[in-house]
Design a protein around this motif. Structure first.
Motif, PDB file in Angstrom:
ATOM      1  N   THR A  50     -40.653  12.240  10.983  1.00 14.90           N
ATOM      2  CA  THR A  50     -41.790  11.809  10.175  1.00 14.90           C
ATOM      3  C   THR A  50     -41.316  11.259   8.829  1.00 14.90           C
ATOM      4  O   THR A  50     -42.069  10.554   8.161  1.00 14.90           O
ATOM      5  CB  THR A  50     -42.803  12.951   9.955  1.00 14.90           C
ATOM      6  N   ASP A  51     -40.062  11.555   8.456  1.00 15.29           N
ATOM      7  CA  ASP A  51     -39.487  10.967   7.233  1.00 15.29           C
ATOM      8  C   ASP A  51     -39.424   9.447   7.327  1.00 15.29           C
ATOM      9  O   ASP A  51     -39.344   8.764   6.299  1.00 15.29           O
ATOM     10  CB  ASP A  51     -38.086  11.511   6.960  1.00 15.29           C
ATOM     11  N   LEU A  66     -47.700   5.427  13.383  1.00 17.58           N
ATOM     12  CA  LEU A  66     -46.940   6.048  14.472  1.00 17.58           C
ATOM     13  C   LEU A  66     -47.746   5.992  15.774  1.00 17.58           C
ATOM     14  O   LEU A  66     -47.217   5.641  16.829  1.00 17.58           O
ATOM     15  CB  LEU A  66     -46.605   7.502  14.133  1.00 17.58           C
ATOM     16  N   ASP A  67     -49.012   6.306  15.684  1.00 13.62           N
ATOM     17  CA  ASP A  67     -49.853   6.349  16.874  1.00 13.62           C
ATOM     18  C   ASP A  67     -49.951   4.977  17.539  1.00 13.62           C
ATOM     19  O   ASP A  67     -49.704   4.849  18.739  1.00 13.62           O
ATOM     20  CB  ASP A  67     -51.234   6.889  16.511  1.00 13.62           C
ATOM     21  N   SER A  68     -50.301   3.956  16.761  1.00 10.63           N
ATOM     22  CA  SER A  68     -50.485   2.631  17.359  1.00 10.63           C
ATOM     23  C   SER A  68     -49.161   1.945  17.689  1.00 10.63           C
ATOM     24  O   SER A  68     -49.083   1.198  18.660  1.00 10.63           O
ATOM     25  CB  SER A  68     -51.325   1.732  16.437  1.00 10.63           C
ATOM     26  N   GLY A  69     -48.135   2.209  16.900  1.00  6.36           N
ATOM     27  CA  GLY A  69     -46.864   1.527  17.109  1.00  6.36           C
ATOM     28  C   GLY A  69     -45.952   2.170  18.131  1.00  6.36           C
ATOM     29  O   GLY A  69     -45.162   1.490  18.790  1.00  6.36           O
ATOM     30  N   VAL A  70     -46.051   3.504  18.287  1.00  2.42           N
ATOM     31  CA  VAL A  70     -45.124   4.211  19.168  1.00  2.42           C
ATOM     32  C   VAL A  70     -45.846   5.002  20.262  1.00  2.42           C
ATOM     33  O   VAL A  70     -45.577   4.801  21.450  1.00  2.42           O
ATOM     34  CB  VAL A  70     -44.199   5.158  18.358  1.00  2.42           C
ATOM     35  N   PRO A  79     -42.291  -0.045  25.564  1.00  2.95           N
ATOM     36  CA  PRO A  79     -41.552   0.360  24.354  1.00  2.95           C
ATOM     37  C   PRO A  79     -42.463   0.349  23.128  1.00  2.95           C
ATOM     38  O   PRO A  79     -43.412  -0.433  23.047  1.00  2.95           O
ATOM     39  CB  PRO A  79     -40.467  -0.708  24.212  1.00  2.95           C
ATOM     40  N   GLY A  80     -42.155   1.220  22.201  1.00  2.00           N
ATOM     41  CA  GLY A  80     -42.873   1.262  20.935  1.00  2.00           C
ATOM     42  C   GLY A  80     -42.045   0.596  19.851  1.00  2.00           C
ATOM     43  O   GLY A  80     -40.866   0.280  20.043  1.00  2.00           O
ATOM     44  N   ARG A  81     -42.686   0.421  18.706  1.00  2.00           N
ATOM     45  CA  ARG A  81     -42.004  -0.233  17.594  1.00  2.00           C
ATOM     46  C   ARG A  81     -42.679   0.192  16.298  1.00  2.00           C
ATOM     47  O   ARG A  81     -43.908   0.302  16.230  1.00  2.00           O
ATOM     48  CB  ARG A  81     -42.102  -1.747  17.772  1.00  2.00           C
ATOM     49  N   TYR A  82     -41.853   0.434  15.279  1.00  2.49           N
ATOM     50  CA  TYR A  82     -42.417   0.778  13.978  1.00  2.49           C
ATOM     51  C   TYR A  82     -41.470   0.315  12.881  1.00  2.49           C
ATOM     52  O   TYR A  82     -40.289   0.068  13.114  1.00  2.49           O
ATOM     53  CB  TYR A  82     -42.689   2.281  13.860  1.00  2.49           C
ATOM     54  N   GLN A  83     -42.027   0.208  11.690  1.00  2.00           N
ATOM     55  CA  GLN A  83     -41.251  -0.166  10.523  1.00  2.00           C
ATOM     56  C   GLN A  83     -40.945   1.104   9.736  1.00  2.00           C
ATOM     57  O   GLN A  83     -41.847   1.813   9.289  1.00  2.00           O
ATOM     58  CB  GLN A  83     -42.041  -1.157   9.665  1.00  2.00           C
ATOM     59  N   ILE A  98     -37.800  -0.617  14.004  1.00  2.00           N
ATOM     60  CA  ILE A  98     -37.135   0.242  14.979  1.00  2.00           C
ATOM     61  C   ILE A  98     -37.875   0.098  16.311  1.00  2.00           C
ATOM     62  O   ILE A  98     -39.097   0.254  16.362  1.00  2.00           O
ATOM     63  CB  ILE A  98     -37.176   1.725  14.537  1.00  2.00           C
ATOM     64  N   THR A  99     -37.134  -0.193  17.365  1.00  2.00           N
ATOM     65  CA  THR A  99     -37.705  -0.250  18.707  1.00  2.00           C
ATOM     66  C   THR A  99     -37.417   1.069  19.405  1.00  2.00           C
ATOM     67  O   THR A  99     -36.304   1.586  19.337  1.00  2.00           O
ATOM     68  CB  THR A  99     -37.106  -1.422  19.508  1.00  2.00           C
ATOM     69  N   VAL A 100     -38.425   1.603  20.062  1.00  2.22           N
ATOM     70  CA  VAL A 100     -38.297   2.869  20.781  1.00  2.22           C
ATOM     71  C   VAL A 100     -38.517   2.582  22.262  1.00  2.22           C
ATOM     72  O   VAL A 100     -39.651   2.355  22.703  1.00  2.22           O
ATOM     73  CB  VAL A 100     -39.327   3.904  20.269  1.00  2.22           C
ATOM     74  N   ASP A 101     -37.414   2.549  23.017  1.00  2.00           N
ATOM     75  CA  ASP A 101     -37.533   2.379  24.457  1.00  2.00           C
ATOM     76  C   ASP A 101     -38.204   3.612  25.052  1.00  2.00           C
ATOM     77  O   ASP A 101     -38.159   4.695  24.468  1.00  2.00           O
ATOM     78  CB  ASP A 101     -36.156   2.159  25.089  1.00  2.00           C
ATOM     79  N   VAL A 102     -38.795   3.451  26.219  1.00  2.25           N
ATOM     80  CA  VAL A 102     -39.532   4.552  26.835  1.00  2.25           C
ATOM     81  C   VAL A 102     -38.532   5.618  27.307  1.00  2.25           C
ATOM     82  O   VAL A 102     -37.750   5.378  28.208  1.00  2.25           O
ATOM     83  CB  VAL A 102     -40.393   4.063  28.022  1.00  2.25           C
TER      84      VAL A 102
END
Length: 179
Positions: A50-51, A66-70, A79-83, A98-102
């Motif tokens: 969460t940092d 976090l909810d909408s992006g990941v 995959p999700g993605r967030y800044q 940051i890309t978060v693969d499943v």
């Protein structure tokens, strides 16, 4: 650690095909250490802190990013993605994407990771506690530096109120005391 690994892998996926594991508790309790250990022993896991979202002035309201992006994309098998929040010169700003693969397991670590709003999607919620607030403050300051002390004092006051209202510890699958 075997017990935590077993509990994680035995829990059903509740975020689409992903097991969402939250490691929550007050600052300086040892959440980051536990979350890193879980990610190291659970195959095909990804760790997000969460940092990467929170700032001193926005301890918990960042959740929609976090909810909408990941979380929503992972629940749909995408995959999700967030800044990520970065701190150049001690000032928070949105930084690298940051890309978060499943993964099979998403370990979400930090204050409010196990919040009530995500309860229905959690496979496991681990509550990490260390009751001595002054010692937790010293742990946090040792990690982040003396200039962070007044911010952590304010943060501890906030998180105490947050946890009292959210009742996170009472909903935990497992409680771990580090002190």
């Amino acid at each position: 650690m075997d017990e935590i690994r077993t509990a994680t892998l035995a829990a059903p996926p509740r975020l689409g095909g992903v097991r969402l594991v939250a490691v929550d508790g007050p600052s300086g309790a040892g959440k980051s250490t536990l979350a890193a250990r879980i990610a190291a022993v659970v195959p095909d896991s990804v760790l997000i802190s969460t940092d990467d979202f929170a700032t001193w002035d926005d301890p918990v309201a960042w959740w929609p990013r976090l909810d909408s992006g990941v979380l929503r994309p992972l629940a749909e098998g995408r995959p999700g993605r967030y800044q990520r929040t970065e701190w150049p010169g001690g000032v928070p700003r949105l930084g690298a994407w940051i890309t978060v693969d499943v993964p099979s397991v998403l370990v979400l670590e930090g204050v409010s990771a196990g919040r009530r709003a995500v309860q229905d999607r959690l496979s496991c919620l681990f509550w990490v506690d260390f009751a001595d607030a002054p010692q937790r403050l010293e742990r946090s300051v040792r990690r982040d530096g003396e200039p962070s002390r007044p911010y952590f004092r304010r943060w501890q006051e906030f998180e105490a109120g947050w946890f009292a209202v959210d009742d996170t510890a009472a909903r935990a699958s497992q409680k771990i005391n580090t002190g």
